[in-house]
Design a protein around this motif. Structure first.
Motif, mmCIF file in Angstrom:
data_model
loop_
_atom_site.group_PDB
_atom_site.id
_atom_site.type_symbol
_atom_site.label_atom_id
_atom_site.label_comp_id
_atom_site.label_asym_id
_atom_site.label_seq_id
_atom_site.Cartn_x
_atom_site.Cartn_y
_atom_site.Cartn_z
ATOM 1 N N MET A 1 6.540 3.192 -12.277
ATOM 2 C CA MET A 1 5.361 2.191 -11.630
ATOM 3 C C MET A 1 5.940 1.381 -10.444
ATOM 4 O O MET A 1 5.320 1.258 -9.342
ATOM 5 N N TRP A 3 7.782 2.440 -7.912
ATOM 6 C CA TRP A 3 7.936 3.409 -6.777
ATOM 7 C C TRP A 3 6.519 3.394 -6.623
ATOM 8 O O TRP A 3 6.098 3.401 -5.284
ATOM 9 N N ARG A 4 5.540 3.576 -7.462
ATOM 10 C CA ARG A 4 4.141 3.665 -7.161
ATOM 11 C C ARG A 4 3.619 2.572 -6.603
ATOM 12 O O ARG A 4 2.745 2.602 -5.415
ATOM 13 N N LYS A 7 4.963 2.274 -2.965
ATOM 14 C CA LYS A 7 4.348 3.608 -1.971
ATOM 15 C C LYS A 7 2.712 3.217 -1.811
ATOM 16 O O LYS A 7 2.352 3.398 -0.419
ATOM 17 N N HIS A 8 2.296 2.769 -2.846
ATOM 18 C CA HIS A 8 0.713 2.208 -2.463
ATOM 19 C C HIS A 8 0.652 1.180 -1.429
ATOM 20 O O HIS A 8 -0.201 1.046 -0.820
ATOM 21 N N GLN A 11 1.399 2.665 1.991
ATOM 22 C CA GLN A 11 0.060 3.278 2.400
ATOM 23 C C GLN A 11 -1.102 2.394 2.817
ATOM 24 O O GLN A 11 -1.714 2.556 3.599
ATOM 25 N N THR A 193 10.030 -2.197 -14.240
ATOM 26 C CA THR A 193 9.286 -2.000 -12.944
ATOM 27 C C THR A 193 9.403 -2.954 -11.752
ATOM 28 O O THR A 193 9.791 -2.422 -10.675
ATOM 29 N N THR A 244 -0.968 -5.779 -4.760
ATOM 30 C CA THR A 244 -1.030 -4.296 -5.665
ATOM 31 C C THR A 244 -0.815 -4.836 -7.087
ATOM 32 O O THR A 244 -1.668 -4.349 -8.035
ATOM 33 N N SER A 254 -6.409 0.948 -11.120
ATOM 34 C CA SER A 254 -5.523 2.131 -11.090
ATOM 35 C C SER A 254 -5.056 2.378 -9.513
ATOM 36 O O SER A 254 -6.060 2.136 -8.543
ATOM 37 N N ILE A 255 -3.894 2.800 -9.442
ATOM 38 C CA ILE A 255 -3.270 3.342 -8.096
ATOM 39 C C ILE A 255 -3.004 4.580 -7.881
ATOM 40 O O ILE A 255 -2.290 4.941 -7.074
ATOM 41 N N ASP A 256 -3.498 5.425 -8.712
ATOM 42 C CA ASP A 256 -3.535 6.794 -8.715
ATOM 43 C C ASP A 256 -4.446 7.322 -7.861
ATOM 44 O O ASP A 256 -5.454 6.721 -7.355
#
Length: 256
Positions: A1, A3-4, A7-8, A11, A193, A244, A254-256
């Motif tokens: 999570m 890293w996500r 990354k989000h 981006q 996280t 985020t 959700s950040i998927d």
């Protein structure tokens, strides 16, 4: 999570680069103009351009007082401009307030609330450092190595705790403030996280700064290649991490 989230956040800034420019460019220019004007008005322009070593021998109380007044005023200007940009960015991402033109609205109430929360979190961090100060005073002479080790882990734990509370900042920016208790409960179980997030973002900052150092060596265009990324992209990535985190942990996005 961790890293996500990182990354989000990266981006988010890159995908919305035009909006980032619309939000940050003109306020940044205004802030720079105010700082230059302040330096000229207070008579500190020449002192700021002189080497630090040249200020000491011939400095008068008036010179030092002028520098002190400039420093306080400059800090207020920098904070105001920075929080103006940050609040606008939070609202753009979380409320989808699209920037109109190149001068974002200055929401004084949100900027003041954001500033107050920022200072409050800083005060909490300072108070939380007292136990380590007591430990340093008691064991500093007898076991300095142990103090360094304990201090390192204590500082990491404190950073993680403050990071958890920082979701209050985006909440304040969008006019939906939350309490310390709510921020703490919403981010429960996120220490792993946050550790990953801090490590990844720290490595990213080091790599980017190294690249900037190399680019600065390029004659003429080096400064232009570095200026926008260093004063716009990197700060907004850090702000986007908080945005985020608020979206994921407080709003349940959700950040998927």
């Amino acid at each position: 999570m961790g890293w996500r989230i990182f990354k989000h956040s990266v981006q988010m800034v890159l995908r919305n680069f035009q909006q980032a420019l619309q939000i940050a460019l003109v306020p940044g220019v205004i802030g720079m103009a105010l700082l230059i004007g302040l330096a000229m008005v207070t008579g500190t322009w020449d002192s700021l351009q002189a080497p630090v070593s040249d200020l000491n021998p011939g400095s008068t109380d008036t010179d030092l007082g002028g520098l002190g007044a400039f420093g306080i005023s400059a800090m207020l200007i920098i904070w105001t401009i920075s929080f103006w940009i940050v609040v606008t960015w939070h609202r753009y991402v979380l409320l989808e307030e699209m920037p109109k033109g190149w001068l974002p609205p200055f929401r004084a109430d949100r900027v003041l609330a954001y500033t107050g929360l920022f200072l409050m979190l800083g005060l909490i961090a300072m108070v939380a450092m007292f136990p380590f100060g007591i430990l340093l005073g008691v064991m500093g002479q007898s076991a300095p190595g142990l103090v360094v080790i304990v201090g390192f882990f204590y500082l990491i734990a404190l950073i993680l705790c403050i990071y958890r509370l920082c979701v209050m900042l985006p909440a304040s920016a969008i006019g939906q403030p939350i309490t310390l208790a709510t921020a703490w409960s919403k981010t429960e179980g996120t220490f792993g996280t946050l550790i990953v997030l801090l490590i990844v973002s720290g490595i990213f900052q080091i790599i980017v700064q190294a690249i900037f150092s190399l680019l600065m060596a390029i004659p003429v265009i080096g400064l232009a290649l570095v200026l926008i990324p260093s004063i716009l992209i990197l700060p907004l990535i850090n702000v986007s991490i908080l945005t985020t985190m608020y979206g994921v942990y407080v709003e349940g996005r959700s950040i998927d």
